[in-house]
Design a protein around this motif. Structure first.
Motif, PDB file in Angstrom:
ATOM      1  N   ILE A 111       0.834  -1.203   0.000  1.00 18.66           N
ATOM      2  CA  ILE A 111       0.000   0.000   0.000  1.00 18.66           C
ATOM      3  C   ILE A 111       0.870   1.254   0.000  1.00 18.66           C
ATOM      4  O   ILE A 111       0.617   2.209  -0.744  1.00 18.66           O
ATOM      5  CB  ILE A 111      -0.957  -0.003   1.215  1.00 18.66           C
ATOM      6  CG1 ILE A 111      -1.976  -1.133   1.077  1.00 18.66           C
ATOM      7  CG2 ILE A 111      -1.655   1.349   1.358  1.00 18.66           C
ATOM      8  CD1 ILE A 111      -2.835  -1.342   2.311  1.00 18.66           C
ATOM      9  N   GLU A 112       1.910   1.238   0.821  1.00 17.51           N
ATOM     10  CA  GLU A 112       2.817   2.381   0.900  1.00 17.51           C
ATOM     11  C   GLU A 112       3.465   2.663  -0.456  1.00 17.51           C
ATOM     12  O   GLU A 112       3.534   3.815  -0.904  1.00 17.51           O
ATOM     13  CB  GLU A 112       3.897   2.090   1.941  1.00 17.51           C
ATOM     14  CG  GLU A 112       4.922   3.198   2.101  1.00 17.51           C
ATOM     15  CD  GLU A 112       6.030   2.818   3.082  1.00 17.51           C
ATOM     16  OE1 GLU A 112       7.095   3.458   3.044  1.00 17.51           O
ATOM     17  OE2 GLU A 112       5.834   1.866   3.866  1.00 17.51           O
ATOM     18  N   MET A 113       3.918   1.615  -1.142  1.00 17.54           N
ATOM     19  CA  MET A 113       4.571   1.781  -2.435  1.00 17.54           C
ATOM     20  C   MET A 113       3.580   2.227  -3.508  1.00 17.54           C
ATOM     21  O   MET A 113       3.892   3.059  -4.360  1.00 17.54           O
ATOM     22  CB  MET A 113       5.253   0.478  -2.852  1.00 17.54           C
ATOM     23  CG  MET A 113       6.369   0.038  -1.926  1.00 17.54           C
ATOM     24  SD  MET A 113       7.672   1.286  -1.711  1.00 17.54           S
ATOM     25  CE  MET A 113       8.392   1.301  -3.344  1.00 17.54           C
ATOM     26  N   ALA A 114       2.357   1.691  -3.450  1.00 15.48           N
ATOM     27  CA  ALA A 114       1.332   2.087  -4.422  1.00 15.48           C
ATOM     28  C   ALA A 114       0.957   3.549  -4.243  1.00 15.48           C
ATOM     29  O   ALA A 114       0.764   4.284  -5.230  1.00 15.48           O
ATOM     30  CB  ALA A 114       0.101   1.194  -4.277  1.00 15.48           C
ATOM     31  N   GLN A 115       0.850   3.981  -3.010  1.00 14.63           N
ATOM     32  CA  GLN A 115       0.531   5.386  -2.736  1.00 14.63           C
ATOM     33  C   GLN A 115       1.663   6.308  -3.215  1.00 14.63           C
ATOM     34  O   GLN A 115       1.413   7.395  -3.760  1.00 14.63           O
ATOM     35  CB  GLN A 115       0.275   5.587  -1.247  1.00 14.63           C
ATOM     36  CG  GLN A 115      -1.038   5.000  -0.757  1.00 14.63           C
ATOM     37  CD  GLN A 115      -2.251   5.753  -1.282  1.00 14.63           C
ATOM     38  OE1 GLN A 115      -2.209   6.955  -1.501  1.00 14.63           O
ATOM     39  NE2 GLN A 115      -3.336   5.031  -1.495  1.00 14.63           N
ATOM     40  N   ALA A 116       2.901   5.875  -3.019  1.00 14.59           N
ATOM     41  CA  ALA A 116       4.043   6.662  -3.495  1.00 14.59           C
ATOM     42  C   ALA A 116       4.042   6.737  -5.016  1.00 14.59           C
ATOM     43  O   ALA A 116       4.344   7.790  -5.607  1.00 14.59           O
ATOM     44  CB  ALA A 116       5.346   6.048  -2.992  1.00 14.59           C
ATOM     45  N   ALA A 117       3.700   5.626  -5.666  1.00 17.16           N
ATOM     46  CA  ALA A 117       3.636   5.607  -7.128  1.00 17.16           C
ATOM     47  C   ALA A 117       2.543   6.542  -7.632  1.00 17.16           C
ATOM     48  O   ALA A 117       2.728   7.267  -8.620  1.00 17.16           O
ATOM     49  CB  ALA A 117       3.390   4.177  -7.619  1.00 17.16           C
ATOM     50  N   TRP A 118       1.405   6.562  -6.957  1.00 23.21           N
ATOM     51  CA  TRP A 118       0.305   7.436  -7.353  1.00 23.21           C
ATOM     52  C   TRP A 118       0.686   8.900  -7.155  1.00 23.21           C
ATOM     53  O   TRP A 118       0.366   9.753  -7.992  1.00 23.21           O
ATOM     54  CB  TRP A 118      -0.958   7.079  -6.581  1.00 23.21           C
ATOM     55  CG  TRP A 118      -2.125   7.993  -6.819  1.00 23.21           C
ATOM     56  CD1 TRP A 118      -2.871   8.630  -5.877  1.00 23.21           C
ATOM     57  CD2 TRP A 118      -2.691   8.372  -8.079  1.00 23.21           C
ATOM     58  NE1 TRP A 118      -3.856   9.387  -6.463  1.00 23.21           N
ATOM     59  CE2 TRP A 118      -3.775   9.244  -7.818  1.00 23.21           C
ATOM     60  CE3 TRP A 118      -2.393   8.063  -9.403  1.00 23.21           C
ATOM     61  CZ2 TRP A 118      -4.550   9.811  -8.829  1.00 23.21           C
ATOM     62  CZ3 TRP A 118      -3.162   8.632 -10.424  1.00 23.21           C
ATOM     63  CH2 TRP A 118      -4.228   9.493 -10.128  1.00 23.21           C
ATOM     64  N   ALA A 119       1.392   9.200  -6.089  1.00 26.69           N
ATOM     65  CA  ALA A 119       1.847  10.576  -5.867  1.00 26.69           C
ATOM     66  C   ALA A 119       2.786  11.015  -6.986  1.00 26.69           C
ATOM     67  O   ALA A 119       2.685  12.139  -7.500  1.00 26.69           O
ATOM     68  CB  ALA A 119       2.545  10.680  -4.514  1.00 26.69           C
ATOM     69  N   LYS A 120       3.706  10.130  -7.387  1.00 30.44           N
ATOM     70  CA  LYS A 120       4.620  10.441  -8.492  1.00 30.44           C
ATOM     71  C   LYS A 120       3.837  10.586  -9.797  1.00 30.44           C
ATOM     72  O   LYS A 120       4.119  11.483 -10.616  1.00 30.44           O
ATOM     73  CB  LYS A 120       5.678   9.349  -8.619  1.00 30.44           C
ATOM     74  CG  LYS A 120       6.595   9.483  -9.823  1.00 30.44           C
ATOM     75  CD  LYS A 120       7.325  10.812  -9.859  1.00 30.44           C
ATOM     76  CE  LYS A 120       8.361  10.928  -8.763  1.00 30.44           C
ATOM     77  NZ  LYS A 120       9.172  12.177  -8.902  1.00 30.44           N
ATOM     78  N   ALA A 121       2.840   9.730 -10.004  1.00 28.25           N
ATOM     79  CA  ALA A 121       2.019   9.803 -11.217  1.00 28.25           C
ATOM     80  C   ALA A 121       1.313  11.149 -11.326  1.00 28.25           C
ATOM     81  O   ALA A 121       1.300  11.777 -12.394  1.00 28.25           O
ATOM     82  CB  ALA A 121       1.000   8.661 -11.224  1.00 28.25           C
ATOM     83  N   LYS A 122       0.735  11.608 -10.220  1.00 25.17           N
ATOM     84  CA  LYS A 122       0.042  12.900 -10.229  1.00 25.17           C
ATOM     85  C   LYS A 122       1.008  14.038 -10.553  1.00 25.17           C
ATOM     86  O   LYS A 122       0.668  14.958 -11.325  1.00 25.17           O
ATOM     87  CB  LYS A 122      -0.651  13.137  -8.882  1.00 25.17           C
ATOM     88  CG  LYS A 122      -1.865  12.247  -8.658  1.00 25.17           C
ATOM     89  CD  LYS A 122      -2.635  12.641  -7.407  1.00 25.17           C
ATOM     90  CE  LYS A 122      -1.878  12.274  -6.139  1.00 25.17           C
ATOM     91  NZ  LYS A 122      -2.683  12.541  -4.927  1.00 25.17           N
TER      92      LYS A 122
END
Length: 206
Positions: A111-122
């Motif tokens: 979850i932590e890594m997915a959230q970080a990936a989404w932040a980078k995506a945005k």
């Protein structure tokens, strides 16, 4: 050429001329240009492969691009190696995942890594100089609710720059994402060599 052959040729040419006229008429009405939300989903192979094909096509048109990988990350891939070695000036590449969930066996870390990936995506999507952004395997993160699909849909709908293309790949795309997308392709599995004991191979799977 016999009379019958000439008649067949003439009929074919007339049929093709009518088709061309009809297609030209349709194409003349397609005048809008916009950044698309593109979804590649389904059980069949080719979701990421097709998406990377679009990225390389964009690069060929001098369109600045970016890639965020949500799940893959444990092994080198041809796409990442090529982009980082040859096209890093026009395409950022961020591998944010640590492998598939059954490999990490650590939900909180996933979850932590997915959230970080989404932040980078945005961040990358908000940058209007990026004309194409690939969110590879984000559908997996959405499927397990590691990232909220409603947040993704709202962001794409309200904050994506009008000329930026965003590609989202992975199985089991959620209906909310399909609804907001402009282009959705479902890859259907007919045959796969893995079922016959053939392992993943360089140039095909990675």
């Amino acid at each position: 050429m016999t009379e019958d052959t000439q008649a067949d040729t003439d009929r074919h040419n007339m049929k093709m001329a009518k088709k061309k006229a009809a297609r030209d008429k349709i194409m003349s009405t397609k005048t809008e240009e916009k950044g698309l939300i593109i979804v590649h989903t389904g059980k069949g192979k080719g979701k990421s492969s097709a998406a990377f094909g679009m990225v390389f096509r964009a690069i060929a048109h001098d369109m600045k691009s970016a890639v965020v990988q949500f799940i893959k990350g444990g092994m080198a891939t041809g796409e990442r190696d090529l982009i980082e070695s040859r096209f890093s000036d026009v395409c950022e590449f961020h591998t944010m995942g640590e492998g598939f969930t059954w490999e990490t066996q650590d939900k909180s870390r996933d979850i932590e890594m997915a959230q970080a990936a989404w932040a980078k995506a945005k961040e990358l999507i908000r940058d209007e100089t990026n004309r194409m952004v690939l969110l590879d395997e984000i559908n997996i993160a959405l499927r397990y609710d590691y990232v909220d699909v409603n947040e993704v849909v709202a962001f794409l709908r309200d904050e994506k720059p009008p000329m930026t293309h965003v590609i989202l790949t992975g199985r089991n795309a959620k209906e909310e994402l399909i609804e907001v997308a402009d282009l959705v392709t479902e890859m259907e599995l007919i045959k796969h060599p893995f079922r016959s004991g053939v392992k993943a191979q360089a140039g095909i799977e990675f």
